[in-house]
Design a protein around this motif. Structure first.
Motif, PDB file in Angstrom:
ATOM      1  N   LYS A  67      33.529  25.057 -48.690  1.00 59.31           N
ATOM      2  CA  LYS A  67      34.867  24.505 -48.905  1.00 59.31           C
ATOM      3  C   LYS A  67      35.147  23.388 -47.907  1.00 59.31           C
ATOM      4  N   THR A  68      35.790  22.337 -48.392  1.00 61.21           N
ATOM      5  CA  THR A  68      36.188  21.243 -47.506  1.00 61.21           C
ATOM      6  C   THR A  68      37.420  21.674 -46.722  1.00 61.21           C
ATOM      7  N   PRO A  69      37.294  21.877 -45.405  1.00 58.67           N
ATOM      8  CA  PRO A  69      38.428  22.383 -44.623  1.00 58.67           C
ATOM      9  C   PRO A  69      39.373  21.262 -44.198  1.00 58.67           C
ATOM     10  N   THR A  70      40.531  21.641 -43.729  1.00 59.25           N
ATOM     11  CA  THR A  70      41.432  20.654 -43.143  1.00 59.25           C
ATOM     12  C   THR A  70      40.864  20.175 -41.819  1.00 59.25           C
ATOM     13  N   ILE A  71      41.094  18.915 -41.499  1.00 59.88           N
ATOM     14  CA  ILE A  71      40.726  18.438 -40.162  1.00 59.88           C
ATOM     15  C   ILE A  71      41.989  18.164 -39.331  1.00 59.88           C
ATOM     16  N   ARG A  72      43.080  18.733 -39.767  1.00 61.39           N
ATOM     17  CA  ARG A  72      44.279  18.726 -38.922  1.00 61.39           C
ATOM     18  C   ARG A  72      43.973  19.521 -37.644  1.00 61.39           C
ATOM     19  N   ASN A  73      44.422  18.998 -36.509  1.00 63.93           N
ATOM     20  CA  ASN A  73      44.226  19.631 -35.195  1.00 63.93           C
ATOM     21  C   ASN A  73      42.744  19.734 -34.813  1.00 63.93           C
ATOM     22  N   GLU A  87      31.932  13.480 -31.680  1.00 65.06           N
ATOM     23  CA  GLU A  87      30.914  12.425 -31.695  1.00 65.06           C
ATOM     24  C   GLU A  87      29.689  12.869 -32.486  1.00 65.06           C
ATOM     25  N   GLU A  88      29.290  14.115 -32.294  1.00 64.51           N
ATOM     26  CA  GLU A  88      28.129  14.642 -33.027  1.00 64.51           C
ATOM     27  C   GLU A  88      28.420  14.724 -34.521  1.00 64.51           C
ATOM     28  N   VAL A  89      29.629  15.126 -34.853  1.00 62.42           N
ATOM     29  CA  VAL A  89      30.016  15.231 -36.268  1.00 62.42           C
ATOM     30  C   VAL A  89      29.965  13.860 -36.936  1.00 62.42           C
ATOM     31  N   PRO A 131      33.770  24.505 -31.674  1.00 63.17           N
ATOM     32  CA  PRO A 131      32.728  23.666 -32.294  1.00 63.17           C
ATOM     33  C   PRO A 131      32.923  23.554 -33.802  1.00 63.17           C
ATOM     34  N   TYR A 132      32.150  22.639 -34.412  1.00 62.01           N
ATOM     35  CA  TYR A 132      32.411  22.246 -35.789  1.00 62.01           C
ATOM     36  C   TYR A 132      31.320  22.663 -36.766  1.00 62.01           C
ATOM     37  N   MET A 133      31.663  22.607 -38.037  1.00 64.17           N
ATOM     38  CA  MET A 133      30.856  23.008 -39.195  1.00 64.17           C
ATOM     39  C   MET A 133      30.891  24.536 -39.344  1.00 64.17           C
ATOM     40  N   HIS A 134      30.439  25.005 -40.485  1.00 62.57           N
ATOM     41  CA  HIS A 134      30.544  26.437 -40.792  1.00 62.57           C
ATOM     42  C   HIS A 134      29.749  27.299 -39.812  1.00 62.57           C
ATOM     43  N   ASN A 135      28.764  26.679 -39.151  1.00 62.01           N
ATOM     44  CA  ASN A 135      27.941  27.440 -38.211  1.00 62.01           C
ATOM     45  C   ASN A 135      28.170  27.052 -36.754  1.00 62.01           C
ATOM     46  N   GLY A 136      29.167  26.188 -36.526  1.00 56.16           N
ATOM     47  CA  GLY A 136      29.487  25.784 -35.159  1.00 56.16           C
ATOM     48  C   GLY A 136      28.380  25.011 -34.471  1.00 56.16           C
ATOM     49  N   THR A 177      41.835  28.951 -33.543  1.00 56.64           N
ATOM     50  CA  THR A 177      40.394  29.162 -33.598  1.00 56.64           C
ATOM     51  C   THR A 177      40.020  29.905 -32.314  1.00 56.64           C
ATOM     52  N   ASP A 178      38.712  30.079 -32.066  1.00 60.17           N
ATOM     53  CA  ASP A 178      38.335  30.820 -30.840  1.00 60.17           C
ATOM     54  C   ASP A 178      37.446  30.039 -29.884  1.00 60.17           C
ATOM     55  N   GLY A 179      37.034  28.839 -30.271  1.00 64.55           N
ATOM     56  CA  GLY A 179      36.276  27.995 -29.354  1.00 64.55           C
ATOM     57  C   GLY A 179      34.805  28.339 -29.216  1.00 64.55           C
ATOM     58  N   VAL A 180      34.286  29.238 -30.035  1.00 60.14           N
ATOM     59  CA  VAL A 180      32.866  29.588 -29.954  1.00 60.14           C
ATOM     60  C   VAL A 180      32.189  29.304 -31.295  1.00 60.14           C
ATOM     61  N   GLU A 181      30.857  29.209 -31.267  1.00 59.75           N
ATOM     62  CA  GLU A 181      30.104  28.887 -32.479  1.00 59.75           C
ATOM     63  C   GLU A 181      30.421  29.871 -33.594  1.00 59.75           C
ATOM     64  N   ARG A 182      30.254  31.149 -33.277  1.00 60.21           N
ATOM     65  CA  ARG A 182      30.563  32.231 -34.215  1.00 60.21           C
ATOM     66  C   ARG A 182      31.115  33.397 -33.413  1.00 60.21           C
ATOM     67  N   ALA A 183      32.134  34.009 -33.923  1.00 66.93           N
ATOM     68  CA  ALA A 183      32.789  35.094 -33.184  1.00 66.93           C
ATOM     69  C   ALA A 183      31.861  36.292 -33.026  1.00 66.93           C
ATOM     70  N   VAL A 184      32.065  37.032 -31.950  1.00 64.32           N
ATOM     71  CA  VAL A 184      31.319  38.266 -31.724  1.00 64.32           C
ATOM     72  C   VAL A 184      31.873  39.336 -32.656  1.00 64.32           C
TER      73      VAL A 184
END
Length: 600
Positions: free
Chosen positions: A515-521, A538-540, A527-532, A327-334
């Motif tokens: 789509k229900t994604p994998t939560i492996r790793n 904890e928030e999730v 950040p999480y969810m389709h929109n980060g 992944t890239d660690g940001v809400e949405r990629a540039v």
């Protein structure tokens, strides 16, 4: 004397006509269908004569448990009919006909009967019971022409064990009343009944052990009846895993062959948690183009090469970083222009080969198509595989590697995307603490174990993130991947405006569906969810604990996530997260440690 000869002849003829084992199984199956039809008829009559709520609820439970007697064979041979009888109470969109089909069967009826039965719904309930009765008659008719074999019966028995693990004790098909544990006991009784048929006049080295496991399982279910407190970790490790192994061994000893077919969950898997239980190749849409070490090496090189982008500045690896589980660690990629942002959060590529659709909106069915969709997207890479192929053909090193990877040595659009997909498939290999725990190689801490039991029980995570893949690919056949409507908020705490799968299908039931994604790793993929929108686990967990979007007060009538609060305590939330952290593969833990040391 003539009479004696006739008698001997009849005896010999009868001996020759002795039923085969699978015929005996089929007869039991047929009689259990008849019993099920009678149970549903009694339930329907109770509703017609306005019996008490208690009587109607009791007869529903009896009828649904009776279904568990036929489930093993019905689900195996007649999956479409079985879905009509016991499928999820969620509308389904028929892609070919572009129509939405309403749900039917036991789970729809369960919602009308529990937790309270309102006589105002009597007409609707009778209508649903009529549909169920018709589907059971259909099951009876179709099953009359079903030809069982011993190989199929043993295959079905192991799949039923996997069904108990993934859909049974998790509450998937008893979502309201949570009668999952008594129903699991009926499923074990059915396995025992069929298994015992094959022991007649046979000396099987592990038969006593298997029968004892079955008895222990039924006893454990009888004495541990609290759904939320049930120790699923113990039950899976000490009962169900040894049971599927034992059935596998008995089949081998009886000389009954395994099924000869390639499928997502390998026919050779003795448990759901075997190190190589799943076959990424079986999820591929191109079986003639098998993944090879040469393709993986070539795909990895292409993955890291900006030659695939339109301006030669961005590679796949630009947004999928290996140390962050791709992944890239940001809400949405540039976006490629360096100004705009991609519409959605960058998903992990780890273990995504074990699913049937790709992208958050499920718009493609194969990894090859996912790769080309990203490359062509003007905001992501804005590339052309045709143009890239022309450039690659001028590179001697690439020409050499393509010849190694593909016998014909061609360099074209398909070969490029097949090499990329092969590399991504190679990222689908489980090696987490959770896997090692289920393989009896390590132990869990008390919090990790409690967290797993919450994940597969009270917190209801495993009813969408199915064990062991933890994505939406439905077990035990793993032949379709689901999407869900959660009601994810945006930064302003309003319902996020991304319509998800609806943009593709235009079906109302798919508004805000993802789509229900994998939560492996998952600990590495924030950040999480389709929109980060969520930065921490904890928030999730808080979001799910509140009942998703409906729990947050959004107007979302088609939400598929139950709106009821989970009522998790602060300790339970921490335990749930402790378990989720066991889903991190060892290779990514090692990379993280190396990165931390470099920073120090």
């Amino acid at each position: 004397m003539k009479k004696i000869y006739c008698l001997l002849f009849l005896m010999a003829f009868a001996a020759c006509q002795k039923k085969s084992k699978h015929q005996e199984v089929n007869e039991l199956f047929q009689s259990d269908i008849t019993l099920l039809i009678e149970k549903v008829a009694k339930l329907k009559y109770s509703v017609q004569v306005d019996s008490t709520e208690t009587q109607i609820q009791r007869q529903f439970l009896e009828a649904h448990q009776s279904y568990k007697k036929v489930e093993m064979i019905s689900e195996y041979y007649l999956p479409e009919v079985s879905k009509s009888i016991n499928g999820p109470a969620i509308p389904e969109f028929e892609e070919n006909d572009k129509v939405t089909v309403p749900p039917e069967g036991f789970q729809v009826i369960e919602e009308l009967v529990f937790p309270k039965y309102d006589k105002k719904s009597k007409k609707e309930l009778l209508q649903e019971l009529g549909i169920l009765s018709a589907n059971l008659i259909r099951l009876e008719k179709v099953s009359n022409s079903t030809e069982l074999t011993d190989a199929h019966v043993f295959d079905a028995m192991r799949l039923e064990v996997y069904r108990i693990i993934t859909l049974g004790i998790t509450g998937f098909d008893s979502p309201v009343v949570l009668n999952s544990l008594p129903e699991a006991s009926v499923a074990l009784e059915t396995i025992q009944k069929y298994y015992s048929i094959y022991l007649e006049n046979k000396s099987i080295s592990n038969s006593k052990q298997v029968l004892q496991i079955l008895e222990n399982g039924k006893k454990y279910l009888k004495t541990n009846t609290n759904f939320n407190a049930f120790d699923r970790a113990y039950f899976i490790k000490e009962i169900l895993n040894p049971l599927s192994k034992g059935i596998f061994k008995t089949q081998s000893e009886l000389g009954i062959p395994l099924m000869k077919e390639q499928r997502g969950l390998k026919v050779t898997a003795q448990t759901l948690f075997d190190a190589a239980a799943f076959d990424a190749e079986a999820f591929s849409g191109f079986p003639d183009y098998k993944t090879t070490p040469e393709k993986i090496a070539l795909g990895k090189k292409l993955f890291n090469d900006p030659v695939l982008s339109g301006n030669n500045t961005r590679s796949c690896a630009s947004c999928h970083h290996a140390e962050k589980a791709f992944t890239d660690g940001v809400e949405r990629a540039v976006a490629l222009d360096g100004k705009l942002m991609i519409q959605r959060n960058t998903p992990t590529l780890t273990n995504i080969a074990f699913q049937r659709v790709f992208f958050a909106d499920s718009r493609v069915s194969y990894l090859e198509d996912q790769a080309i969709a990203v490359i062509r997207n003007e905001n992501e890479m804005h590339g052309s595989l045709e143009k890239s192929a022309l450039t690659i053909k001028k590179n001697k090193k690439y020409v050499k590697e393509f010849k190694k990877a593909f016998p014909k040595g061609e360099i074209n659009e398909f070969e490029i995307k097949n090499a990329l997909a092969s590399y991504i498939r190679s990222l689908s290999q489980y090696d987490s603490k959770f896997d090692q725990y289920m393989q009896n190689k390590v132990t869990f801490t008390p919090d990790e174990k409690a967290g797993f039991n919450l994940f597969a029980g009270k917190a209801k995570c495993a009813t969408c993130h199915f064990i062991p893949l933890t994505n939406g690919t439905v077990p035990p056949n793993f032949n379709r991947s689901e999407s869900e409507i959660l009601g994810v908020p945006n930064k302003n705490k309003k319902l996020d405006g991304d319509l998800g799968k609806f943009v593709i299908t235009q079906a109302a039931i798919h508004k805000y569906s993802f789509k229900t994604p994998t939560i492996r790793n998952i600990e590495l993929t924030a950040p999480y969810m389709h929109n980060g929108v969520y930065k921490t686990l904890e928030e999730v967990v808080d979001f799910y604990n509140e009942g998703g979007g409906l729990g947050l007060g959004f107007d979302l009538p088609n939400q598929t996530l139950p709106e009821d609060k989970l009522n998790l305590s602060d300790i339970e939330k921490k335990q749930l997260i402790a378990f989720m952290r066991t889903l991190t593969d060892e290779k990514y833990l090692e990379r993280r440690e190396v990165r931390i040391k470099r920073k120090e």
